[in-house]
Design a protein around this motif. Sequence first.
Motif, PDB file in Angstrom:
ATOM      1  N   ARG A 195       1.243  -2.351  10.993  1.00 41.93           N
ATOM      2  CA  ARG A 195       0.101  -1.791  10.229  1.00 41.93           C
ATOM      3  C   ARG A 195      -0.659  -2.898   9.497  1.00 41.93           C
ATOM      4  O   ARG A 195      -1.873  -2.873   9.414  1.00 41.93           O
ATOM      5  CB  ARG A 195       0.593  -0.745   9.211  1.00 41.93           C
ATOM      6  CG  ARG A 195       1.151   0.558   9.767  1.00 41.93           C
ATOM      7  CD  ARG A 195       0.132   1.373  10.539  1.00 41.93           C
ATOM      8  NE  ARG A 195      -0.055   0.868  11.882  1.00 41.93           N
ATOM      9  CZ  ARG A 195      -1.218   0.851  12.533  1.00 41.93           C
ATOM     10  NH1 ARG A 195      -2.301   1.310  11.969  1.00 41.93           N
ATOM     11  NH2 ARG A 195      -1.299   0.389  13.756  1.00 41.93           N
ATOM     12  N   TYR A 196       0.093  -3.871   8.977  1.00 43.25           N
ATOM     13  CA  TYR A 196      -0.530  -5.004   8.274  1.00 43.25           C
ATOM     14  C   TYR A 196      -1.457  -5.784   9.215  1.00 43.25           C
ATOM     15  O   TYR A 196      -2.602  -6.062   8.876  1.00 43.25           O
ATOM     16  CB  TYR A 196       0.556  -5.924   7.693  1.00 43.25           C
ATOM     17  CG  TYR A 196       0.098  -7.342   7.467  1.00 43.25           C
ATOM     18  CD1 TYR A 196      -0.799  -7.647   6.439  1.00 43.25           C
ATOM     19  CD2 TYR A 196       0.540  -8.376   8.292  1.00 43.25           C
ATOM     20  CE1 TYR A 196      -1.244  -8.946   6.246  1.00 43.25           C
ATOM     21  CE2 TYR A 196       0.107  -9.674   8.107  1.00 43.25           C
ATOM     22  CZ  TYR A 196      -0.781  -9.961   7.090  1.00 43.25           C
ATOM     23  OH  TYR A 196      -1.235 -11.256   6.901  1.00 43.25           O
ATOM     24  N   CYS A 233      -1.498   4.664   7.338  1.00 40.95           N
ATOM     25  CA  CYS A 233      -0.307   4.156   6.644  1.00 40.95           C
ATOM     26  C   CYS A 233       0.472   5.247   5.919  1.00 40.95           C
ATOM     27  O   CYS A 233       1.659   5.091   5.644  1.00 40.95           O
ATOM     28  CB  CYS A 233      -0.709   3.111   5.608  1.00 40.95           C
ATOM     29  SG  CYS A 233      -1.520   1.697   6.328  1.00 40.95           S
ATOM     30  N   ALA A 282       5.754  -1.586   9.487  1.00 43.21           N
ATOM     31  CA  ALA A 282       4.891  -1.972   8.360  1.00 43.21           C
ATOM     32  C   ALA A 282       4.116  -3.243   8.721  1.00 43.21           C
ATOM     33  O   ALA A 282       2.916  -3.367   8.420  1.00 43.21           O
ATOM     34  CB  ALA A 282       5.736  -2.206   7.110  1.00 43.21           C
ATOM     35  N   TYR A 320       2.454  -3.860   2.648  1.00 38.83           N
ATOM     36  CA  TYR A 320       1.622  -2.852   1.993  1.00 38.83           C
ATOM     37  C   TYR A 320       0.808  -3.408   0.831  1.00 38.83           C
ATOM     38  O   TYR A 320      -0.285  -2.921   0.552  1.00 38.83           O
ATOM     39  CB  TYR A 320       2.451  -1.626   1.591  1.00 38.83           C
ATOM     40  CG  TYR A 320       2.586  -0.683   2.762  1.00 38.83           C
ATOM     41  CD1 TYR A 320       1.480   0.026   3.223  1.00 38.83           C
ATOM     42  CD2 TYR A 320       3.775  -0.544   3.453  1.00 38.83           C
ATOM     43  CE1 TYR A 320       1.572   0.858   4.321  1.00 38.83           C
ATOM     44  CE2 TYR A 320       3.879   0.282   4.558  1.00 38.83           C
ATOM     45  CZ  TYR A 320       2.769   0.989   4.984  1.00 38.83           C
ATOM     46  OH  TYR A 320       2.857   1.805   6.083  1.00 38.83           O
ATOM     47  N   HIS A 369       3.698   6.595   7.575  1.00 43.02           N
ATOM     48  CA  HIS A 369       4.758   5.581   7.608  1.00 43.02           C
ATOM     49  C   HIS A 369       5.360   5.385   6.220  1.00 43.02           C
ATOM     50  O   HIS A 369       6.573   5.305   6.054  1.00 43.02           O
ATOM     51  CB  HIS A 369       4.209   4.257   8.143  1.00 43.02           C
ATOM     52  CG  HIS A 369       5.233   3.162   8.184  1.00 43.02           C
ATOM     53  ND1 HIS A 369       5.252   2.148   7.258  1.00 43.02           N
ATOM     54  CD2 HIS A 369       6.300   2.959   8.993  1.00 43.02           C
ATOM     55  CE1 HIS A 369       6.283   1.351   7.524  1.00 43.02           C
ATOM     56  NE2 HIS A 369       6.924   1.821   8.565  1.00 43.02           N
TER      57      HIS A 369
END
Length: 311
Positions: free
Chosen positions: A123-124, A242, A120, A219, A245
């Motif tokens: 992805r951020y 995203c 996560a 997120y 995931h």
Amino acid sequence: MGHMKTNFTVSEFVFLGLSSDPKIQLVLFFVFLFFYMLSVVGNVIIITIIQIEPRLQTPMYFFLTNLSFLDICYTSTNVPQMLSNMVGSKKTIPFASCATQMYFSLSFGMIECVLLGVMAYDRYVAICHPLHYTVIMDQNTCIQLAAISWSSSFLSSMVINVLTLSLPYCGPNVLNHFFCEVPSVLRLACTDTSLTELVVFVFSIIIVFIPFLLIIVSYARILLSVLRMQSASGRHKALSTCASHLTVVILFYGTAIFMYMRPQSKSSRAGGKVIAVFYTVVTPMLNPLIYSLRNQDVKGSLRRAITKQKT
């Protein structure tokens, strides 16, 4: 073996499994065997594609390789034992084997929690700081984050297991489960388990909840960043990377939190077993499907690999 005097020490445990009906057991055997094969094959395919495809040599896919390898290990710790119990007449496991299974299944479960948190964060960084992404998530950082995920979980699991196994097990030896899992083994200890339960709960908060918070914060930031994007295609691309995931997170975390983050007395035994099936059998099988079906890069690489094979 079932009616032992309380001054004896338990040398093996007996599994109650998911059902005592032989017909149901046989049906479940084939269902879970199919799930297990799908899980191993699917995850091996994902790992292979990521290794052979130059386009997928990115941090996101490095962590996905870790996740796929982890899923193979996780499901292999519990499912073969479960399958042999379904068709075999002997549904027992020696104490030492139970301890080993408990250690590894808890370790792999914890690693998955931490790894999903790391993914996560990846992805951020990719969506909120795209210009600095390659600098922040360089190869060394990725390797270090993966190493922390694996080592912290193995150590935490060691502490929980040492505490669980140091309790006296002298009477009942029937496990209302299909594999050795800490909450179900703890119920058979012939002493007060509240201190051990507290330690398990504290470790659950550290290993399960902190990555979960990291996922929520990551997120939330991603969503704000996506809402600010001008182009619809940019928004769509950001969200689609995203989506897979997030699906995995909801599946895995939803069931794990329900299992470990509630008081033992309140937990229904049958419900616990159904939930355990989810995170030990179903999630490892769904992960490769979710990642390959929702991911254009993986689908494209798979198509190219198949085309190469044909030529």
